[in-house]
Design a protein around this motif. Sequence first.
Motif, PDB file in Angstrom:
ATOM      1  N   UNK A 150       0.834  -1.204   0.000  1.00 21.76           N
ATOM      2  CA  UNK A 150       0.000   0.000   0.000  1.00 21.76           C
ATOM      3  C   UNK A 150       0.872   1.259   0.000  1.00 21.76           C
ATOM      4  N   UNK A 151       1.963   1.222   0.767  1.00 21.66           N
ATOM      5  CA  UNK A 151       2.880   2.376   0.774  1.00 21.66           C
ATOM      6  C   UNK A 151       3.504   2.573  -0.598  1.00 21.66           C
ATOM      7  N   UNK A 152       3.995   1.488  -1.199  1.00 19.65           N
ATOM      8  CA  UNK A 152       4.696   1.607  -2.475  1.00 19.65           C
ATOM      9  C   UNK A 152       3.754   1.955  -3.630  1.00 19.65           C
ATOM     10  N   UNK A 153       2.518   1.465  -3.571  1.00 19.96           N
ATOM     11  CA  UNK A 153       1.570   1.684  -4.656  1.00 19.96           C
ATOM     12  C   UNK A 153       0.854   3.017  -4.550  1.00 19.96           C
ATOM     13  N   UNK A 154       0.442   3.377  -3.326  1.00 23.60           N
ATOM     14  CA  UNK A 154      -0.420   4.557  -3.152  1.00 23.60           C
ATOM     15  C   UNK A 154       0.246   5.689  -2.372  1.00 23.60           C
ATOM     16  N   UNK A 155       1.459   5.483  -1.897  1.00 22.19           N
ATOM     17  CA  UNK A 155       2.154   6.537  -1.163  1.00 22.19           C
ATOM     18  C   UNK A 155       1.645   6.755   0.247  1.00 22.19           C
ATOM     19  N   UNK A 321      -9.449   6.214   4.727  1.00 22.70           N
ATOM     20  CA  UNK A 321     -10.143   6.375   3.449  1.00 22.70           C
ATOM     21  C   UNK A 321      -9.756   5.339   2.396  1.00 22.70           C
ATOM     22  N   UNK A 322      -9.231   4.189   2.830  1.00 22.50           N
ATOM     23  CA  UNK A 322      -8.689   3.261   1.832  1.00 22.50           C
ATOM     24  C   UNK A 322      -9.295   1.868   1.861  1.00 22.50           C
ATOM     25  N   UNK A 323     -10.294   1.623   2.687  1.00 24.52           N
ATOM     26  CA  UNK A 323     -10.811   0.256   2.776  1.00 24.52           C
ATOM     27  C   UNK A 323     -11.416  -0.242   1.467  1.00 24.52           C
ATOM     28  N   UNK A 324     -11.838   0.659   0.607  1.00 23.01           N
ATOM     29  CA  UNK A 324     -12.403   0.234  -0.678  1.00 23.01           C
ATOM     30  C   UNK A 324     -11.370  -0.470  -1.549  1.00 23.01           C
ATOM     31  N   UNK A 325     -10.085  -0.313  -1.252  1.00 22.77           N
ATOM     32  CA  UNK A 325      -9.053  -0.987  -2.031  1.00 22.77           C
ATOM     33  C   UNK A 325      -9.171  -2.509  -1.926  1.00 22.77           C
ATOM     34  N   UNK A 326      -9.835  -3.000  -0.883  1.00 21.73           N
ATOM     35  CA  UNK A 326      -9.975  -4.439  -0.679  1.00 21.73           C
ATOM     36  C   UNK A 326     -11.220  -5.017  -1.346  1.00 21.73           C
ATOM     37  N   UNK A 327     -12.022  -4.186  -2.031  1.00 21.44           N
ATOM     38  CA  UNK A 327     -13.219  -4.674  -2.707  1.00 21.44           C
ATOM     39  C   UNK A 327     -12.895  -5.070  -4.145  1.00 21.44           C
ATOM     40  N   UNK A 328     -13.562  -6.102  -4.628  1.00 22.59           N
ATOM     41  CA  UNK A 328     -13.312  -6.580  -5.990  1.00 22.59           C
ATOM     42  C   UNK A 328     -13.826  -5.612  -7.044  1.00 22.59           C
ATOM     43  N   UNK A 329     -14.812  -4.807  -6.704  1.00 24.46           N
ATOM     44  CA  UNK A 329     -15.415  -3.879  -7.657  1.00 24.46           C
ATOM     45  C   UNK A 329     -16.119  -2.802  -6.855  1.00 24.46           C
ATOM     46  N   UNK A 330     -16.787  -1.884  -7.529  1.00 22.58           N
ATOM     47  CA  UNK A 330     -17.556  -0.858  -6.844  1.00 22.58           C
ATOM     48  C   UNK A 330     -18.644  -0.362  -7.776  1.00 22.58           C
ATOM     49  N   UNK A 331     -19.429   0.610  -7.316  1.00 22.60           N
ATOM     50  CA  UNK A 331     -20.583   1.066  -8.081  1.00 22.60           C
ATOM     51  C   UNK A 331     -20.338   2.339  -8.884  1.00 22.60           C
ATOM     52  N   UNK A 332     -19.234   3.023  -8.665  1.00 28.66           N
ATOM     53  CA  UNK A 332     -19.056   4.338  -9.261  1.00 28.66           C
ATOM     54  C   UNK A 332     -18.659   4.261 -10.734  1.00 28.66           C
ATOM     55  N   UNK A 333     -19.067   5.293 -11.490  1.00 27.71           N
ATOM     56  CA  UNK A 333     -18.690   5.365 -12.901  1.00 27.71           C
ATOM     57  C   UNK A 333     -17.207   5.662 -13.056  1.00 27.71           C
ATOM     58  N   UNK A 334     -16.637   6.447 -12.140  1.00 24.14           N
ATOM     59  CA  UNK A 334     -15.214   6.772 -12.154  1.00 24.14           C
ATOM     60  C   UNK A 334     -14.619   6.423 -10.792  1.00 24.14           C
TER      61      UNK A 334
END
Length: 367
Positions: A150-155, A321-334
């Motif tokens: 997570x540190x290396x990918x997202x800073x 603000x990063x727990x969504x990184x563990x989801x396979x997909x999401x509902x947003x258009x962007x």
Amino acid sequence: MKIARIEAIPFAIPYTKPLRFASGEVHTADHVLIRVHSDDGRIGVAEAPPRPYTYGETQESIVAVIEKIFAPELIGVSLLEREVVHARMDRTIGNPTAKAAVDMAIWDVLGRTLDVSVTQLLGGFTDRMRVSHMVGFAPDDVMVAEAQRVRDTHGITVFKVKVGRRPVDLDVGACRALRTALGPDVELYVDGNRGWTPSEAARALRAMDDLDLTLAEELCPADDVLGRRWLVSQTTVPTVADESATTPGEVTRELLGGSATMISIKTARTGFSTSQRILHQCEGMGVEVVMGNQIDGQLGTACSVAFGAAHRLTSRRAGELSNFLDMRDDLLTEPLEISGGELAVRPGPGIGVDVDPDKLAHYRLDQ
């Protein structure tokens, strides 16, 4: 500018791995999408994450209370009459995430109607927040590998470590492994989700005294009033009230009773309106806050950063603000993107996000 219709749509998106912590375990984001329609055709959205082991709500109960109780009471109310909205919802006890999602969807549709972002409506302090990432229960090497990725990918350089296991040494060892691997420049803090007794928590904090922990959140049961007060007196690490401080009244109790020295604000359980009340309480009492996470998806995270960035006090610390990184997909258009350890408020009116109709059709459970 009146409420014409409210929808509560259950959906389910699996996680890439189980999220484990002292009070529960989550394999699927079985959340509820809330849509508030105004009489001029605009739609505001928000996300309600049921947490039965914390608040007693389930996906089914959230849908039921909104469709059967809240919606009939709120149809025809102006988008500006937020006090009326809360007065009518508060006739029903509990149901915090259902109430919060309705509140945030109303703010979203109001922002869309006025062509102004929710962040600007709430205060407009900044347009981004630093991000903290939660590391859940796993073997030490797995926890370290996740934090490094997570540190290396997202800073991201701020990590919230889930603790509360028995024996206590399991979590002490994990925190020590993280500090050793990540170095002194990374911020670490712990969250027990009420898993330890006060004596266990005091022992663990003493054992981690050299790790430079910045916060200790909800280490003991929320109703252990005297034990929590005693623990605060035993440590210099700021003590955060989370599940024990879900309403303005509970915030007052925790702070004045000496059971906590900081407060976690979660828009998923107090929306924008009550979160702002709690924030102003804390400002008046000279108390720091941290923006927490209810294992939100991207929509819920967009709501959290919209609120956190709007105010000085909430934007000082990294938000969860990063727990969504563990989801396979999401509902947003962007999709949301974390870059350089920060998450920016989405541009545009309201919360600044839109739901993809095809993804919603795929993941919704009511059709």
